[in-house]
Design an enzyme around this catalytic site. Structure first.
Site, short mmCIF file in Angstrom:
data_model
loop_
_atom_site.label_atom_id
_atom_site.label_comp_id
_atom_site.label_asym_id
_atom_site.label_seq_id
_atom_site.Cartn_x
_atom_site.Cartn_y
_atom_site.Cartn_z
N ASP A 261 -24.77 30.38 72.13
CA ASP A 261 -24.78 29.29 73.03
C ASP A 261 -23.41 29.34 73.88
O ASP A 261 -23.00 30.50 73.86
CB ASP A 261 -24.64 27.73 72.29
CG ASP A 261 -25.16 26.84 73.07
OD1 ASP A 261 -25.20 26.83 74.43
OD2 ASP A 261 -25.26 25.64 72.72
N TYR A 262 -23.77 28.81 75.05
CA TYR A 262 -22.67 28.95 76.10
C TYR A 262 -21.35 29.13 75.81
O TYR A 262 -20.80 28.22 75.07
CB TYR A 262 -22.91 27.59 77.20
CG TYR A 262 -22.39 27.67 78.35
CD1 TYR A 262 -23.60 27.82 79.73
CD2 TYR A 262 -21.13 27.66 78.77
CE1 TYR A 262 -22.91 27.72 80.76
CE2 TYR A 262 -20.80 27.59 80.18
CZ TYR A 262 -21.62 27.66 80.95
OH TYR A 262 -21.16 27.83 82.55
#
Ligand code: NOJ
Length: 718
Positions: A261-262
């Site tokens: 994820d980011y």
């Protein structure tokens, strides 16, 4: 393309580029080709940017082509980019948020909606959507409940696979895009519902509840998996070798792309699990993480890690091959534009057919909770109607709308006007719809004035779409005092008041429930918002939605879910505050509205279940059947639900578990028999032997139209 040969010609920087993803903030250069602030902040060089493998959050029919041309020209081996974006409930035509889609209990409809999304996304140059999001959610305080299909592993699994099929169509149909299931794993179990918070769950809970929906996506052939931000039992998912390698890769056989994820690779440092960026890179890649999103740990640190022998070139190559393989199977080496096509986009995107599907999904997602005195449907021939509430002119679209624009959303007011062409529509906000809002009696007075003048009232309450989503956790999920007071005053002024609740999570409706004669949950229906509201309020469509999450009586009950374990001192039968039972002093245990609940204008009676045989022998099946009768004078749709309870086992089992459901449409007065096959498979759980298996013993079978069902039939598994 011979990707192995290509790999053998690539430099290490090129390889690590394939494993790096950035957004346009980082990738955009100035007119003279210089890097901008975000790229400089990450200390990226022009050479590194030239070999980045994928783009986050950008789509456009023309724009992606231009960017692809430029990239291929500058890349030493002309490797095309992958474009990935969060398309979670429609690209530009937005259908309901996933929680609303969960309420449809309709995987076929979910698949159709995902297919529509894929078409719109593909012609705008996208290759991958970061969806389905299948995190099981039991805590309504968590803002990302809106992105899930709810609290049940079985429903979530069906919806998960349906979305994968819809987006990917086996990757061989026109306009297929790759799906990326997320957030692996158990992101929805964040402690206290606070986003990104710690997850500490037993392996059994993971296996029985949290993991099945990710696995369903893998079994359906999902192309990518995104890891979650959270710790799982002390180890961040992003570097969690057990989750990523042992379970996902080895047990489930997933050999496609894993993406973080980011910023999550570097966040392992903030978790206190990695010493520095280098340690983050080592832990992530060695756990099996292929692409890092928005960080530079791989590009900057892996070269030294290889030299030191801490990461092998073989590990890097495997990851790169997975990325190249997807590019190859999408045909990007031959046609890097994929389906990007402005002319087609102009025709396909936001077309009438798509809007009609979004509207249908919106209608199917609405859940009718109560309808005293048959207040609903309101009379569509009324001369004067009042539309009241803080959101009546808000173009709410629901979080992560992709390319959906608020400017294109049908507001509640426009929707009601569209339908009631000749009626006079009186409007008042009554309050502002803010967090913790206290009543403004001037605003309420205005609303009461409208309510008194009207034949009927649509009262729109709940929470704004911007109050749910990532980073939008709440400690208080009550309807605000301002809205409660508004509801009291309006319902007193006009008995024909129907309340529609906009929301991205279960809310505490206890006060509203005592006041309002009719309540429906409309979630966030997407683009067709106001049209859905009008159709549901004025009887253009019947209600058929069912709650995909339990609605509590009080915030203090959260997390609350239907498939709980009984205690040694159970209290669910009495549901009263009895001392020394597992109870509260100040509230009942039961929810206000249970999972699976939802009314229709039609009324259905469901007989007690009858079993075809007993015992059930391993390898055989038995049939559980009920007669469902529409005892009303209106046609309607019911969702008949099968729940099973394993009465005693090597590990305690929940009070009941959803194991099947069927939709049935019955005309007024009509009846039919609904049968469910039961086999050993449905009785399996992660037992004390650490395997999925069914154990001999007694089982209860419940069949009803919601999870709060007491009558059952029994059988033995032998
Ligand atoms: C963070 C979110 O958690 C995830 O769901 C999303 O896909 C990425 N950002 C990319 O936008």
């Amino acid at each position: 393309m011979d990707i192995k040969k290509l790999l053998s010609q690539m430099s290490l920087t090129e390889k690590l580029g394939e494993l790096s993803q950035y957004n346009m903030g980082v990738l955009s250069t100035t007119e003279t080709g210089d890097l901008t602030g975000p790229a400089n902040d990450l200390k990226l060089t022009k050479e590194e940017l030239a070999v980045v493998g994928s783009v986050l959050g950008y789509s456009s029919a023309e724009g992606t082509k231009k960017m692809q041309d430029e990239h291929i020209k500058n890349h030493p081996h002309g490797i095309p980019l992958l474009f990935m974006q969060d398309i979670i409930h429609g690209y530009r035509t937005n259908y309901p948020i996933p929680l609303g889609m969960g309420a449809t209990f309709d995987p076929n409809l979910m698949e159709e909606c995902a297919r529509m999304s894929a078409k719109e996304a593909a012609v705008n140059g996208l290759h991958v959507t970061f969806n389905p999001m299948v995190d099981l959610a039991r805590d309504a305080r968590w803002g990302r409940c809106m992105e899930t299909t709810g609290e049940d592993p079985y429903l979530n699994s069906l919806m998960s696979a349906a979305q994968v099929r819809g987006y990917q169509s086996d990757m061989n149909k026109e306009y297929s895009i790759a799906a990326c299931v997320k957030h692996y794993a158990a992101y929805g179990a964040a402690e206290a519902g606070r986003d990104y918070n710690t997850v500490d769950v037993s392996e059994r809970s993971l296996r029985d509840y949290y993991l099945p929906a990710y696995k369903a996506a893998v079994d359906a052939g999902v192309e990518m998996v995104m890891s979650s931000f959270n710790l799982v039992n002390g180890v961040p998912s992003t570097g969690n070798k057990w989750l990523l390698d042992d379970v996902l890769r080895k047990e489930w056989g997933f050999d496609k792309i894993l993406i973080s994820d980011y910023n999550a690779v570097y966040e392992m440092y903030d978790h206190g699990y990695a010493k520095d960026a280098k340690d983050c890179a080592e832990k992530a890649i060695n756990a099996g993480m292929d692409i890092e999103m928005m960080t530079t740990c791989y590009l900057k640190e892996i070269p030294a890690l290889i030299e030191e022998g801490k990461v092998s070139m073989e590990t890097v190559d495997k990851a790169v091959l997975r990325v190249l393989d997807l590019k190859n199977r999408l045909g990007l080496f031959e046609n890097p534009y994929y389906y990007a096509d402005k002319e087609k986009a102009d025709k396909i995107v936001f077309c009438d057919e798509h809007r009609a599907l979004a509207r249908l999904a919106g209608e199917k997602s609405c859940v009718l909770l109560k309808n005293d005195n048959n207040v609903l449907p309101l009379n569509e021939h009324s001369k004067t109607v009042a539309l009241i509430g803080p959101f009546i002119e808000e173009p709410m679209i629901g979080g992560w709308p992709g390319a959906g624009s608020r400017n294109e959303v049908v507001t509640p007011l426009t929707g009601v006007k569209n339908l009631l062409k000749d009626a006079k529509i009186l409007t008042a906000k009554g309050c502002n719809g803010t967090l913790k809002e206290q009543p403004d009696y001037k605003m309420i007075k205005q609303a009461v004035k409208c309510a008194k003048k009207a034949e009927s009232v649509v009262l729109v309450l709940g929470e704004h779409d911007l109050m749910a989503g990532e980073g939008k956790s709440k400690t208080d999920i009550n309807i605000t005092p301002a809205q409660v007071e508004l509801c009291k005053a309006v319902c007193k002024a006009n008995k024909n008041t129907a309340v529609f609740i906009y929301t991205g999570r279960p809310l505490v409706l206890s006060e509203i429930n005592d006041i309002a004669p009719a309540i429906a949950i409309i979630w966030q229906p997407g683009t067709e918002n106001g049209n859905v509201l009008a159709n549901m309020a004025f009887g253009k469509a019947n209600f058929s939605g069912k709650l995909p999450m339990t609605f509590p009586r009080a915030v203090g009950q959260v997390p609350i879910y239907y498939n709980f374990y009984t205690t040694g001192r159970p209290n669910h039968e009495h549901d009263l505050p009895i001392a020394y039972r597992s109870a509260y002093q100040d509230e009942r245990n039961s929810p206000l509205y249970p999972f699976g609940y939802g009314l229709s204008y039609a009324k259905f009676e469901i007989s007690d279940p009858v079993l075809s045989s007993n015992p059930l022998k391993r390898g055989e099946t038995l049939t559980a059947s009920v007669v469902v009768k529409n005892v009303s004078d209106v046609d309607g749709e019911e969702t008949v639900q099968l729940y099973i309870k394993d009465c005693y086992a090597s590990l305690a089992r929940p009070i009941k578990e959803l194991k099947g459901f069927k939709k049935v449409n019955l005309k007024a007065g009509e009846e039919t028999t609904i049968c469910f096959e039961i086999s050993e498979k449905q009785l399996e759980f992660f037992t004390a032997n650490n395997v999925f298996e069914a154990e001999n013993g007694d089982f209860k079978v419940f069949i009803s139209n919601n999870s709060n069902v007491k009558t059952f039939a029994t059988f033995k598994l032998i």
